[in-house]
Motif scaffolding. Structure first.
Motif, PDB file in Angstrom:
ATOM      1  N   THR A 193      49.913  38.888  29.768  1.00 53.50           N
ATOM      2  CA  THR A 193      49.865  39.299  31.161  1.00 53.50           C
ATOM      3  C   THR A 193      50.812  40.518  31.233  1.00 53.50           C
ATOM      4  O   THR A 193      52.001  40.108  31.079  1.00 53.50           O
ATOM      5  CB  THR A 193      50.083  38.273  32.136  1.00 53.50           C
ATOM      6  N   LYS A 199      45.594  52.160  39.048  1.00 55.69           N
ATOM      7  CA  LYS A 199      44.423  51.366  38.710  1.00 55.69           C
ATOM      8  C   LYS A 199      43.953  51.931  37.151  1.00 55.69           C
ATOM      9  O   LYS A 199      43.285  51.366  36.227  1.00 55.69           O
ATOM     10  CB  LYS A 199      43.309  51.513  39.677  1.00 55.69           C
ATOM     11  N   GLN A 203      42.919  50.566  33.681  1.00 52.86           N
ATOM     12  CA  GLN A 203      41.858  50.575  33.091  1.00 52.86           C
ATOM     13  C   GLN A 203      41.779  51.103  31.690  1.00 52.86           C
ATOM     14  O   GLN A 203      41.030  50.586  30.555  1.00 52.86           O
ATOM     15  CB  GLN A 203      40.880  51.606  33.814  1.00 52.86           C
ATOM     16  N   ASN A 240      38.452  41.540  35.106  1.00 48.20           N
ATOM     17  CA  ASN A 240      38.613  42.139  36.419  1.00 48.20           C
ATOM     18  C   ASN A 240      40.246  42.659  36.759  1.00 48.20           C
ATOM     19  O   ASN A 240      40.956  41.902  36.493  1.00 48.20           O
ATOM     20  CB  ASN A 240      38.263  41.018  37.602  1.00 48.20           C
ATOM     21  N   ILE A 241      40.223  43.541  37.086  1.00 51.87           N
ATOM     22  CA  ILE A 241      41.677  44.315  37.521  1.00 51.87           C
ATOM     23  C   ILE A 241      41.847  44.194  38.872  1.00 51.87           C
ATOM     24  O   ILE A 241      40.995  44.618  39.772  1.00 51.87           O
ATOM     25  CB  ILE A 241      41.612  45.728  37.139  1.00 51.87           C
ATOM     26  N   ARG A 242      42.992  43.290  39.250  1.00 51.69           N
ATOM     27  CA  ARG A 242      43.222  42.934  40.503  1.00 51.69           C
ATOM     28  C   ARG A 242      44.531  43.529  40.701  1.00 51.69           C
ATOM     29  O   ARG A 242      45.650  43.604  40.010  1.00 51.69           O
ATOM     30  CB  ARG A 242      43.407  41.381  40.790  1.00 51.69           C
ATOM     31  N   GLU A 243      44.744  43.771  42.194  1.00 51.37           N
ATOM     32  CA  GLU A 243      46.160  44.309  42.606  1.00 51.37           C
ATOM     33  C   GLU A 243      47.075  43.047  42.863  1.00 51.37           C
ATOM     34  O   GLU A 243      46.711  42.050  43.278  1.00 51.37           O
ATOM     35  CB  GLU A 243      45.791  44.840  43.825  1.00 51.37           C
ATOM     36  N   SER A 244      48.292  43.255  42.426  1.00 48.00           N
ATOM     37  CA  SER A 244      49.355  42.445  42.496  1.00 48.00           C
ATOM     38  C   SER A 244      49.587  42.062  43.708  1.00 48.00           C
ATOM     39  O   SER A 244      49.709  42.810  44.523  1.00 48.00           O
ATOM     40  CB  SER A 244      50.641  42.715  41.386  1.00 48.00           C
ATOM     41  N   GLN A 245      49.974  40.593  43.933  1.00 47.99           N
ATOM     42  CA  GLN A 245      50.493  40.386  45.232  1.00 47.99           C
ATOM     43  C   GLN A 245      51.829  40.181  44.910  1.00 47.99           C
ATOM     44  O   GLN A 245      52.586  39.338  44.724  1.00 47.99           O
ATOM     45  CB  GLN A 245      49.854  38.974  45.746  1.00 47.99           C
TER      46      GLN A 245
END
Length: 246
Positions: A193, A199, A203, A240-245
């Motif tokens: 991780t 983004k 990618q 899947n590329i996700r935005e960190s919270q």
């Protein structure tokens, strides 16, 4: 050949027409599994100090012709090429010599060539891009061309059924067995991780992992176990590329 070392290419046409002709130089990946990808420079060389226009920085091939035009945009995922007018040969010769040079190596990481073999396609075209001729040149850009040339010749010769140096052939077989036995411990799958800003950068990181595993599959098709790498490739394709919270 080495990077940033100009080399000559001679062009000749029989029964040359009266209208203007142009030479397009296009680098492509020679392996079928990478043929659909475009050849770009690596990040390090792309942003190295250089007195050129921004769109030229992405090209791995440069031509010393002052009328050279660099076509294609990396931002639009287009194939890059260099176009020069096909000059008339000088008196006493049938050839037209142009000087080219490479500004990135085959060993450069993604988005560079990442150890993938390339070939350069020279096409003879008119103003409407109609093609009248084509030549293909296999190329490797490296830091030590002589060493790599000798290595390739040695590997090619080792496939001979009757090599004159039997002892050296035997040593090579032993080395391969050692590599395969130690490689057994590198078939475990790991998950990492990594936080990445941007983004597009994320990618590129996923693409690098994909190319790395695909390269391992190609290398091991005839010599090793490709199942773990194919399995890993399938998982990478579903990332899947996700935005960190935060």
């Amino acid at each position: 050949m080495n990077m940033k070392i100009p080399f000559p290419v001679d062009f000749r046409v029989h029964d040359r027409p009266d209208f203007p002709l142009y030479i397009r130089t296009t680098p492509v990946y020679s392996a079928p599994q990478f043929a659909h990808e475009n050849v770009y420079r690596c990040i390090n060389h792309e942003f190295a100090p250089e007195d050129v226009q921004n769109h030229v920085r992405h090209h791995i091939i440069r031509c010393n012709n002052r009328l050279a035009e660099y076509e294609g945009e990396k931002s639009r995922n287009e194939r890059l090429s260099v176009v020069i007018p096909f000059a008339m040969p000088q008196t006493g010769t049938e050839n037209v010599r142009e000087m080219f040079e490479f500004v990135c190596k085959n060993s450069c990481p993604v988005p560079g060539m990442n150890r993938r073999s390339i070939e350069v396609i020279f096409t003879l075209e008119d103003m409407s891009r109609k093609i009248y001729g084509r030549k293909v040149l296999n190329v490797r850009v490296c830091s030590c061309p002589k060493r790599d040339k000798e290595k390739d010749e040695k590997e090619c010769f080792s496939g001979n059924l009757n090599p004159p140096q039997g002892k050296k052939r035997k040593m090579e077989k032993q080395d391969k067995k050692v590599l395969m036995s130690s490689d057994h411990h590198e078939l475990k799958e790991y998950s990492v991780t990594i936080p990445v800003v941007g983004k597009q950068n994320a990618q590129q990181l996923v693409k690098y992992a994909h190319d790395l595993m695909a390269g391992e599959v190609v290398k091991r098709l005839n010599t090793g176990n490709v199942v773990p790498f194919r399995k890993c490739l399938s998982k990478i394709n579903t990332v899947n590329i996700r935005e960190s919270q935060n």
